[in-house]
Motif scaffolding. Structure first.
Motif, PDB file in Angstrom:
ATOM      1  N   ASP A 116      -1.117   0.303 -10.135  1.00  0.00           N
ATOM      2  CA  ASP A 116       0.116   0.029 -10.903  1.00  0.00           C
ATOM      3  C   ASP A 116       0.003  -1.193 -11.410  1.00  0.00           C
ATOM      4  O   ASP A 116       1.112  -1.530 -12.343  1.00  0.00           O
ATOM      5  N   VAL A 117      -0.183  -1.962 -10.457  1.00  0.00           N
ATOM      6  CA  VAL A 117      -0.510  -3.817 -10.255  1.00  0.00           C
ATOM      7  C   VAL A 117      -1.595  -4.054 -11.518  1.00  0.00           C
ATOM      8  O   VAL A 117      -2.772  -4.047  -9.814  1.00  0.00           O
ATOM      9  N   ILE A 118      -1.620  -5.249 -11.912  1.00  0.00           N
ATOM     10  CA  ILE A 118      -2.966  -5.456 -11.739  1.00  0.00           C
ATOM     11  C   ILE A 118      -2.778  -7.034 -12.002  1.00  0.00           C
ATOM     12  O   ILE A 118      -1.913  -7.600 -12.679  1.00  0.00           O
ATOM     13  N   GLU A 119      -3.973  -7.401 -11.112  1.00  0.00           N
ATOM     14  CA  GLU A 119      -3.678  -8.933 -10.605  1.00  0.00           C
ATOM     15  C   GLU A 119      -4.960  -9.707 -11.148  1.00  0.00           C
ATOM     16  O   GLU A 119      -6.261  -9.180 -10.644  1.00  0.00           O
ATOM     17  N   THR A 120      -4.637 -11.243 -11.944  1.00  0.00           N
ATOM     18  CA  THR A 120      -6.144 -11.442 -12.114  1.00  0.00           C
ATOM     19  C   THR A 120      -5.668 -13.323 -12.429  1.00  0.00           C
ATOM     20  O   THR A 120      -4.509 -13.494 -12.585  1.00  0.00           O
ATOM     21  N   ALA A 121      -6.952 -13.918 -12.112  1.00  0.00           N
ATOM     22  CA  ALA A 121      -7.252 -15.085 -11.935  1.00  0.00           C
ATOM     23  C   ALA A 121      -6.225 -16.278 -14.070  1.00  0.00           C
ATOM     24  O   ALA A 121      -7.231 -15.794 -14.410  1.00  0.00           O
TER      25      ALA A 121
ATOM     26  N   PRO B 172       0.602  -0.731  -0.119  1.00  0.00           N
ATOM     27  CA  PRO B 172      -0.133  -0.276   0.104  1.00  0.00           C
ATOM     28  C   PRO B 172       1.045   1.370  -0.103  1.00  0.00           C
ATOM     29  O   PRO B 172       0.635   2.184  -0.486  1.00  0.00           O
ATOM     30  N   ASP B 173       1.923   1.317   0.612  1.00  0.00           N
ATOM     31  CA  ASP B 173       2.569   2.770   0.411  1.00  0.00           C
ATOM     32  C   ASP B 173       3.219   2.340  -0.313  1.00  0.00           C
ATOM     33  O   ASP B 173       4.428   3.675  -0.451  1.00  0.00           O
ATOM     34  N   ARG B 174       3.758   1.759  -1.148  1.00  0.00           N
ATOM     35  CA  ARG B 174       4.507   1.959  -2.791  1.00  0.00           C
ATOM     36  C   ARG B 174       3.734   2.095  -3.522  1.00  0.00           C
ATOM     37  O   ARG B 174       4.074   2.940  -5.002  1.00  0.00           O
ATOM     38  N   GLY B 175       2.706   1.404  -3.846  1.00  0.00           N
ATOM     39  CA  GLY B 175       1.708   1.592  -5.053  1.00  0.00           C
ATOM     40  C   GLY B 175       0.047   0.802  -4.921  1.00  0.00           C
ATOM     41  O   GLY B 175       0.133   1.132  -3.928  1.00  0.00           O
ATOM     42  N   ARG B 176      -0.342   0.931  -6.148  1.00  0.00           N
ATOM     43  CA  ARG B 176      -1.553   0.867  -6.095  1.00  0.00           C
ATOM     44  C   ARG B 176      -2.612  -1.154  -6.364  1.00  0.00           C
ATOM     45  O   ARG B 176      -1.548  -0.645  -7.693  1.00  0.00           O
ATOM     46  N   LEU B 177      -3.469  -1.730  -5.895  1.00  0.00           N
ATOM     47  CA  LEU B 177      -2.663  -3.377  -6.450  1.00  0.00           C
ATOM     48  C   LEU B 177      -4.846  -3.172  -7.338  1.00  0.00           C
ATOM     49  O   LEU B 177      -5.246  -3.206  -6.163  1.00  0.00           O
ATOM     50  N   TYR B 178      -4.704  -3.869  -7.980  1.00  0.00           N
ATOM     51  CA  TYR B 178      -6.481  -4.191  -8.886  1.00  0.00           C
ATOM     52  C   TYR B 178      -6.114  -5.403  -9.165  1.00  0.00           C
ATOM     53  O   TYR B 178      -5.309  -5.855 -10.247  1.00  0.00           O
ATOM     54  N   SER B 179      -7.433  -6.312  -8.403  1.00  0.00           N
ATOM     55  CA  SER B 179      -7.486  -6.989  -8.839  1.00  0.00           C
ATOM     56  C   SER B 179      -9.255  -8.059  -9.371  1.00  0.00           C
ATOM     57  O   SER B 179     -10.029  -7.181  -9.100  1.00  0.00           O
ATOM     58  N   THR B 180      -8.695  -8.882 -10.657  1.00  0.00           N
ATOM     59  CA  THR B 180      -9.857  -8.832 -11.246  1.00  0.00           C
ATOM     60  C   THR B 180     -10.603  -9.777 -10.602  1.00  0.00           C
ATOM     61  O   THR B 180     -11.935 -10.338 -11.339  1.00  0.00           O
ATOM     62  N   GLY B 181     -10.328 -10.809 -10.151  1.00  0.00           N
ATOM     63  CA  GLY B 181     -10.689 -12.158  -9.897  1.00  0.00           C
ATOM     64  C   GLY B 181     -10.598 -12.916 -10.922  1.00  0.00           C
ATOM     65  O   GLY B 181     -10.056 -13.245 -11.666  1.00  0.00           O
ATOM     66  N   GLY B 182     -11.749 -13.848 -10.820  1.00  0.00           N
ATOM     67  CA  GLY B 182     -12.401 -14.897 -12.449  1.00  0.00           C
ATOM     68  C   GLY B 182     -13.109 -15.526 -12.066  1.00  0.00           C
ATOM     69  O   GLY B 182     -14.072 -14.959 -11.517  1.00  0.00           O
ATOM     70  N   ARG B 183     -13.559 -16.326 -13.196  1.00  0.00           N
ATOM     71  CA  ARG B 183     -15.334 -16.237 -13.804  1.00  0.00           C
ATOM     72  C   ARG B 183     -15.160 -17.313 -14.145  1.00  0.00           C
ATOM     73  O   ARG B 183     -14.411 -18.370 -15.678  1.00  0.00           O
ATOM     74  N   ARG B 184     -15.581 -18.698 -13.811  1.00  0.00           N
ATOM     75  CA  ARG B 184     -15.155 -20.414 -14.460  1.00  0.00           C
ATOM     76  C   ARG B 184     -16.134 -19.744 -15.485  1.00  0.00           C
ATOM     77  O   ARG B 184     -16.182 -21.796 -16.353  1.00  0.00           O
TER      78      ARG B 184
ATOM     79  N   LEU C   3       1.162  -6.973 -15.277  1.00  0.00           N
ATOM     80  CA  LEU C   3      -0.242  -7.108 -15.120  1.00  0.00           C
ATOM     81  C   LEU C   3       0.374  -9.102 -14.570  1.00  0.00           C
ATOM     82  O   LEU C   3       1.815  -9.424 -14.253  1.00  0.00           O
ATOM     83  N   VAL C   4      -0.257  -9.107 -13.013  1.00  0.00           N
ATOM     84  CA  VAL C   4       0.284 -10.370 -12.852  1.00  0.00           C
ATOM     85  C   VAL C   4      -0.377 -11.872 -12.353  1.00  0.00           C
ATOM     86  O   VAL C   4      -2.228 -11.400 -12.667  1.00  0.00           O
ATOM     87  N   VAL C   5      -0.652 -13.093 -13.360  1.00  0.00           N
ATOM     88  CA  VAL C   5      -1.537 -13.755 -13.466  1.00  0.00           C
ATOM     89  C   VAL C   5      -1.043 -14.944 -12.599  1.00  0.00           C
ATOM     90  O   VAL C   5      -0.732 -15.672 -12.601  1.00  0.00           O
ATOM     91  N   SER C   6      -2.448 -15.487 -11.911  1.00  0.00           N
ATOM     92  CA  SER C   6      -2.688 -16.180 -11.126  1.00  0.00           C
ATOM     93  C   SER C   6      -3.007 -17.341 -11.568  1.00  0.00           C
ATOM     94  O   SER C   6      -4.208 -17.208 -11.671  1.00  0.00           O
ATOM     95  N   TRP C   7      -2.276 -18.294 -10.867  1.00  0.00           N
ATOM     96  CA  TRP C   7      -2.864 -19.762 -11.661  1.00  0.00           C
ATOM     97  C   TRP C   7      -2.578 -20.451 -10.573  1.00  0.00           C
ATOM     98  O   TRP C   7      -2.017 -20.792  -9.379  1.00  0.00           O
ATOM     99  N   TYR C   8      -4.599 -21.053 -11.021  1.00  0.00           N
ATOM    100  CA  TYR C   8      -4.575 -21.835  -9.678  1.00  0.00           C
ATOM    101  C   TYR C   8      -5.324 -23.885  -9.789  1.00  0.00           C
ATOM    102  O   TYR C   8      -4.671 -24.187  -9.412  1.00  0.00           O
ATOM    103  N   GLU C   9      -4.858 -23.818 -12.031  1.00  0.00           N
ATOM    104  CA  GLU C   9      -4.757 -24.976 -12.388  1.00  0.00           C
ATOM    105  C   GLU C   9      -4.487 -24.465 -13.583  1.00  0.00           C
ATOM    106  O   GLU C   9      -4.098 -23.782 -14.329  1.00  0.00           O
TER     107      GLU C   9
END
Length: 212
Positions: free
Chosen positions: A34-39, A1-13, A60-66
């Motif tokens: 500053d950073v976008i994270e998505t499933a 939080p003190d360095r930048g802002r993150l937005y997470s789009t979540g996932g849609r199955r 852009l960060v992509v989180s892989w659960y499978e």
């Protein structure tokens, strides 16, 4: 939080919403972040989000659960499964400045598809909430709980067969199953065949984490 802002789009199955979800990204304002994270699922949103991030200079960060690779063909059939595996492979290679895997297994499979930086970050477990729920439960409540989709990949059939092996002085409830899915009818039939009518409670789908 003190360095930048993150937005997470979540996932849609749901596949039926994948394209609508992808189109909705065209109107997403990512400028404050500053950073976008998505499933990684449902995959089809990743190319559009990658283009948006590159044009805006966002990470852009992509989180892989499978990561299913060849298993897609067994899950969806030979034709649709081949297409899904190709989409998974393409997005793994082309989308994301950083890939995050939720397990060693997923990380190992990802490395067979792509070479961008891959980090492992296990899925968090709300231990305090679970402990509080267990302490406030009814003394007669089932000691075992399954919560999730009722699909073959979850191996609930193995869970039921394990319950059938347990011996108790009285036919008390041992397991509560929360969730719904295409395997529900076959699982209920298996429970009947194993004589588990008095040992398993079926709760269906519950609304929200607090209800579970």
């Amino acid at each position: 939080p003190d360095r930048g802002r993150l937005y997470s789009t979540g996932g849609r199955r749901r596949a039926s919403t994948a394209l609508r979800y992808s189109r909705s990204l065209a109107d997403l304002d990512i400028s404050p972040f500053d950073v976008i994270e998505t499933a990684n699922v449902p995959f089809l949103h990743l190319p559009a989000l990658q283009r948006r991030c590159r044009r805006a200079g966002k990470f852009l960060v992509v989180s892989w659960y499978e990561c299913w690779r060849g298993y897609w063909r067994k899950y969806l059939g030979p034709i649709r499964g081949l297409a899904a595996a190709a989409i998974e492979r393409w997005t793994a290679r082309r989308c994301g400045d950083l890939q995050i895997a939720s397990s060693y297994l997923t990380a190992r499979r990802l490395r067979q598809l792509t070479r961008p930086p891959i980090s492992r970050l296990p899925v968090g477990i709300p231990v305090a909430s679970i402990r509080a729920a267990s302490l406030s439960g009814q003394p007669s409540a089932e000691p075992l709980l399954y919560a999730g989709r009722l699909i073959p990949e979850k191996r609930i059939d193995l869970l039921l067969r394990a319950i059938a092996l347990l011996r108790t002085a009285e036919p008390v409830k041992l397991l509560r199953i929360v969730g719904e899915g295409p395997a529900e009818s076959s699982l209920r039939a298996l429970a009947r065949d194993l004589g588990l009518e008095t040992r398993v409670t079926w709760s269906g789908r519950l609304s929200g984490e607090s209800a579970v």
